[in-house]
Enzyme design. Structure first.
Site, PDB file in Angstrom:
ATOM      1  CD  GLU A 291      -5.415   1.090   2.443  1.00  0.00           C
ATOM      2  OE1 GLU A 291      -6.019   1.654   1.491  1.00  0.00           O
ATOM      3  OE2 GLU A 291      -4.195   0.856   2.401  1.00  0.00           O
TER       4      GLU A 291
ATOM      5  CG  HIS B 219       2.286   4.687   3.148  1.00  0.00           C
ATOM      6  ND1 HIS B 219       1.319   3.742   2.928  1.00  0.00           N
ATOM      7  CD2 HIS B 219       1.985   5.225   4.345  1.00  0.00           C
ATOM      8  CE1 HIS B 219       0.497   3.715   3.961  1.00  0.00           C
ATOM      9  NE2 HIS B 219       0.870   4.611   4.835  1.00  0.00           N
TER      10      HIS B 219
ATOM     11  NE  ARG C  60      -1.186  -1.731  -3.281  1.00  0.00           N
ATOM     12  CZ  ARG C  60      -0.390  -2.353  -2.402  1.00  0.00           C
ATOM     13  NH1 ARG C  60      -0.315  -1.945  -1.164  1.00  0.00           N
ATOM     14  NH2 ARG C  60       0.332  -3.393  -2.793  1.00  0.00           N
TER      15      ARG C  60
HETATM   16  C1  UD1 Z   1       0.299  -1.629   3.522  1.00  0.00           C
HETATM   17  C2  UD1 Z   1      -1.212  -1.598   3.655  1.00  0.00           C
HETATM   18  C3  UD1 Z   1      -1.693  -0.181   3.973  1.00  0.00           C
HETATM   19  C4  UD1 Z   1      -0.937   0.390   5.173  1.00  0.00           C
HETATM   20  C5  UD1 Z   1       0.551   0.263   4.949  1.00  0.00           C
HETATM   21  C6  UD1 Z   1       1.286   0.714   6.181  1.00  0.00           C
HETATM   22  C7  UD1 Z   1      -2.460  -3.152   2.217  1.00  0.00           C
HETATM   23  C8  UD1 Z   1      -3.011  -3.406   0.883  1.00  0.00           C
HETATM   24  N1  UD1 Z   1      -1.819  -1.991   2.385  1.00  0.00           N
HETATM   25  O1  UD1 Z   1       0.643  -0.829   2.391  1.00  0.00           O
HETATM   26  O2  UD1 Z   1      -3.070  -0.209   4.262  1.00  0.00           O
HETATM   27  O3  UD1 Z   1      -1.286   1.747   5.302  1.00  0.00           O
HETATM   28  O4  UD1 Z   1       0.881  -1.099   4.701  1.00  0.00           O
HETATM   29  O5  UD1 Z   1       2.626   0.966   5.924  1.00  0.00           O
HETATM   30  O6  UD1 Z   1      -2.596  -3.967   3.076  1.00  0.00           O
HETATM   31  N2  UD1 Z   1       8.362  -3.514   1.924  1.00  0.00           N
HETATM   32  C9  UD1 Z   1       9.580  -3.989   2.340  1.00  0.00           C
HETATM   33  N3  UD1 Z   1       9.789  -4.193   3.685  1.00  0.00           N
HETATM   34  C10 UD1 Z   1       8.845  -3.929   4.619  1.00  0.00           C
HETATM   35  C11 UD1 Z   1       7.595  -3.433   4.189  1.00  0.00           C
HETATM   36  C12 UD1 Z   1       7.364  -3.236   2.833  1.00  0.00           C
HETATM   37  O7  UD1 Z   1      10.467  -4.229   1.530  1.00  0.00           O
HETATM   38  O8  UD1 Z   1       9.102  -4.132   5.813  1.00  0.00           O
HETATM   39  C13 UD1 Z   1       8.124  -3.291   0.465  1.00  0.00           C
HETATM   40  C14 UD1 Z   1       7.937  -4.593  -0.317  1.00  0.00           C
HETATM   41  O9  UD1 Z   1       8.544  -4.467  -1.581  1.00  0.00           O
HETATM   42  C15 UD1 Z   1       6.419  -4.660  -0.481  1.00  0.00           C
HETATM   43  C16 UD1 Z   1       6.079  -3.187  -0.627  1.00  0.00           C
HETATM   44  O10 UD1 Z   1       6.931  -2.533   0.297  1.00  0.00           O
HETATM   45  O11 UD1 Z   1       6.032  -5.438  -1.586  1.00  0.00           O
HETATM   46  C17 UD1 Z   1       4.650  -2.807  -0.379  1.00  0.00           C
HETATM   47  O12 UD1 Z   1       4.146  -3.366   0.833  1.00  0.00           O
HETATM   48  P1  UD1 Z   1       2.570  -3.620   0.992  1.00  0.00           P
HETATM   49  O13 UD1 Z   1       2.301  -4.158   2.365  1.00  0.00           O
HETATM   50  O14 UD1 Z   1       2.056  -4.398  -0.146  1.00  0.00           O
HETATM   51  O15 UD1 Z   1       1.945  -2.177   0.809  1.00  0.00           O
HETATM   52  P2  UD1 Z   1       2.057  -0.880   1.706  1.00  0.00           P
HETATM   53  O16 UD1 Z   1       2.086   0.285   0.801  1.00  0.00           O
HETATM   54  O17 UD1 Z   1       3.126  -1.062   2.711  1.00  0.00           O
HETATM   55  N1  UDP Z   2       6.049   5.093  11.786  1.00  0.00           N
HETATM   56  C1  UDP Z   2       7.255   4.585  12.244  1.00  0.00           C
HETATM   57  N2  UDP Z   2       8.392   4.817  11.526  1.00  0.00           N
HETATM   58  C2  UDP Z   2       8.376   5.516  10.373  1.00  0.00           C
HETATM   59  C3  UDP Z   2       7.139   6.023   9.900  1.00  0.00           C
HETATM   60  C4  UDP Z   2       5.987   5.779  10.626  1.00  0.00           C
HETATM   61  O1  UDP Z   2       7.308   3.942  13.293  1.00  0.00           O
HETATM   62  O2  UDP Z   2       9.446   5.694   9.787  1.00  0.00           O
HETATM   63  C5  UDP Z   2       4.827   4.828  12.560  1.00  0.00           C
HETATM   64  C6  UDP Z   2       3.926   6.005  12.837  1.00  0.00           C
HETATM   65  O3  UDP Z   2       4.320   6.720  13.983  1.00  0.00           O
HETATM   66  C7  UDP Z   2       2.579   5.330  13.003  1.00  0.00           C
HETATM   67  C8  UDP Z   2       2.642   4.193  12.017  1.00  0.00           C
HETATM   68  O4  UDP Z   2       4.032   3.960  11.775  1.00  0.00           O
HETATM   69  O5  UDP Z   2       2.454   4.766  14.285  1.00  0.00           O
HETATM   70  C9  UDP Z   2       1.934   4.560  10.739  1.00  0.00           C
HETATM   71  O6  UDP Z   2       2.221   3.591   9.787  1.00  0.00           O
HETATM   72  P1  UDP Z   2       2.028   3.830   8.246  1.00  0.00           P
HETATM   73  O7  UDP Z   2       2.102   5.272   7.932  1.00  0.00           O
HETATM   74  O8  UDP Z   2       2.983   2.901   7.584  1.00  0.00           O
HETATM   75  O9  UDP Z   2       0.583   3.246   7.972  1.00  0.00           O
HETATM   76  P2  UDP Z   2      -0.901   3.828   8.119  1.00  0.00           P
HETATM   77  O10 UDP Z   2      -1.060   4.362   9.497  1.00  0.00           O
HETATM   78  O11 UDP Z   2      -1.078   4.854   7.057  1.00  0.00           O
HETATM   79  O12 UDP Z   2      -1.749   2.642   7.844  1.00  0.00           O
END
Ligand code: UD1
Ligand code: UDP
Length: 383
Positions: A134, A210, A212
């Protein structure tokens, strides 16, 4: 009269939550056309937000794969955006924050020489690998963007110090605007488990984790510490809506699964989540969004990361950096649970991140950019 086509591009849950109120706001002006393009970097977690805010996508690249890599997200978004740009010919692209969708969306706009507005601009740790990827995503988008919508003064100062090109506005964070739609004191939870929780007699900790850069040992240590906190406090319950990432789910199941008073549940929709935050005792998280939302609701936040790009809540005394070691997380959580003065000092509602009018300021800045109004929006001033 020309309508300026403003295309919001987003793909993950937090981007959707923070862009939804903006997409709606842009739809209110006769001289703008609000267009919504999803990359689908997330699927279920994205669709759930679209439903809650009653938004329809005009384009959906539907790129998500299980265990996707940074390269696949970026390349599939870039390629998918080719067709969208040809078809839609937007006057401006808006991206949000720092995900791979954000970076690839901004790069696609640049390749087509379309101006970019960056929502949630200027957050920095100045550590290239933390948060990963990020920090680099948002820095690169800072170089591409023409309009920078910084939530706070400190975010804007980062950009000015970096001498970015374009205009910087201080708008507040649209997350606070989103909470205006979702948080309701008298709301009944849809989720049966949440409905059964005894918020009066039990101390409910809302947990998410969550990131990375926390994969592997940091995440394992953090989760072991949470298990120990619950084991040693009989009135404490944890509600942890687990991210759908298989890496995170395996870890959560291994360290927290099947334990008394620990509820590992599927991701909650944003309305349920925001109302859980409003009623819980405290929050333990590595999420960015939760660091902004919990202080506005008067909930102490322990940030399970080594650093944060959101120092405002720490300065205001409602958030604390707990780190990612077993001992560190355990000590900070125990302090809040065992020392009521320490808890009370953190449990105060402050709003360094917004006043709920960020979207209006952003819309005004866009209209000002296109010469549709003479008035540049006034800066958001934190309390
Ligand atoms: C991504 C963003 C991170 C953000 C996070 C919010 C990048 C590199 N990372 O990380 O900045 O904080 O989203 O949550 O852009 N998956 C599902 N269904 C969903 C969503 C995810 O199955 O609706 C699973 C899939 O297997 C996917 C994995 O989660 O491959 C990871 O998703 P990805 O968007 O790559 O990474 P996040 O850890 O979610
Ligand atoms: N959130 C949600 N459901 C959940 C967990 C988080 O709606 O089960 C919301 C939370 O209130 C916030 C946003 O998702 O608005 C944060 O997303 P996430 O933690 O996935 O990503 P980040 O903010 O770290 O990028």
């Amino acid at each position: 009269m020309k309508k300026y086509k403003i295309m919001s591009v987003f793909g993950t849950r937090p981007e959707a939550i923070k862009m939804a109120p903006l997409v709606k706001e842009l739809g209110k002006y006769d001289d703008l056309e609000s267009i919504c393009c999803l990359t689908g970097q997330h699927r279920e977690m994205l669709d759930s937000v679209m439903e809650i805010f009653k938004l329809q996508a005009d384009f959906d690249l539907n790129i998500m794969e299980k265990r996707q890599t940074l390269s696949t997200i970026t390349t599939k978004t870039l390629l998918g955006m080719e067709r969208v740009m040809e078809q839609c010919k937007p006057d401006m692209i808006l991206v949000h924050g720092d995900t791979s969708t954000t970076f690839a969306g901004a790069l696609a706009a640049f390749y087509h020489q379309v101006p970019v507005g960056h929502v949630e601009a200027g957050l920095r740790t100045y550590d290239k690998y933390s948060p990963f990827p990020e920090e680099m995503n948002r820095t690169l988008v800072g170089d591409i963007a023409d309009l920078h919508f910084s939530p706070t003064r400190a975010n804007a100062e980062n950009l000015r110090r970096e001498s970015v090109a374009g205009e910087v506005f201080i708008t507040g964070n649209t997350a606070i605007d989103a909470m205006g739609y979702t948080v309701k004191a008298d709301r009944k939870f849809q989720d049966e488990l949440l409905n059964r929780l005894d918020f009066e007699h039990h101390r409910i900790i809302a947990v998410t984790c969550h990131r990375r850069e926390n994969y592997g040992k940091p995440m394992e240590d953090v989760m072991s510490a949470i298990a120990e906190v619950v084991r040693t406090h009989e009135d404490v319950e944890v509600v942890y809506p687990v991210h759908l990432s298989p890496v995170v789910r395996e870890c959560a199941q291994k360290y927290l699964g099947g334990k008394e008073r620990i509820h590992l549940i599927d991701p909650l929709d944003v309305e349920e989540m925001h109302n859980l935050l409003a009623r819980c005792f405290m929050v333990m998280t590595d999420s960015g969004g939760l660091q902004e939302e919990a202080p506005a609701l008067g909930k102490p936040v322990l940030v399970m990361r080594r650093e944060t790009e959101r120092p405002e809540a720490i300065a205001a005394g409602t958030a604390k950096l707990a780190g990612v070691t077993y001992e560190g997380v355990l000590a900070e959580a125990n302090r809040l649970l065992d020392d009521s003065a320490a808890y009370q000092a953190m449990a105060k509602a402050v709003n360094p991140y917004g006043d709920g009018h960020a979207c209006r300021r952003i819309a005004q800045a866009i209209r000002w950019h296109f010469g549709l109004t003479d008035e540049r929006p006034a800066d958001f001033l934190a309390e």
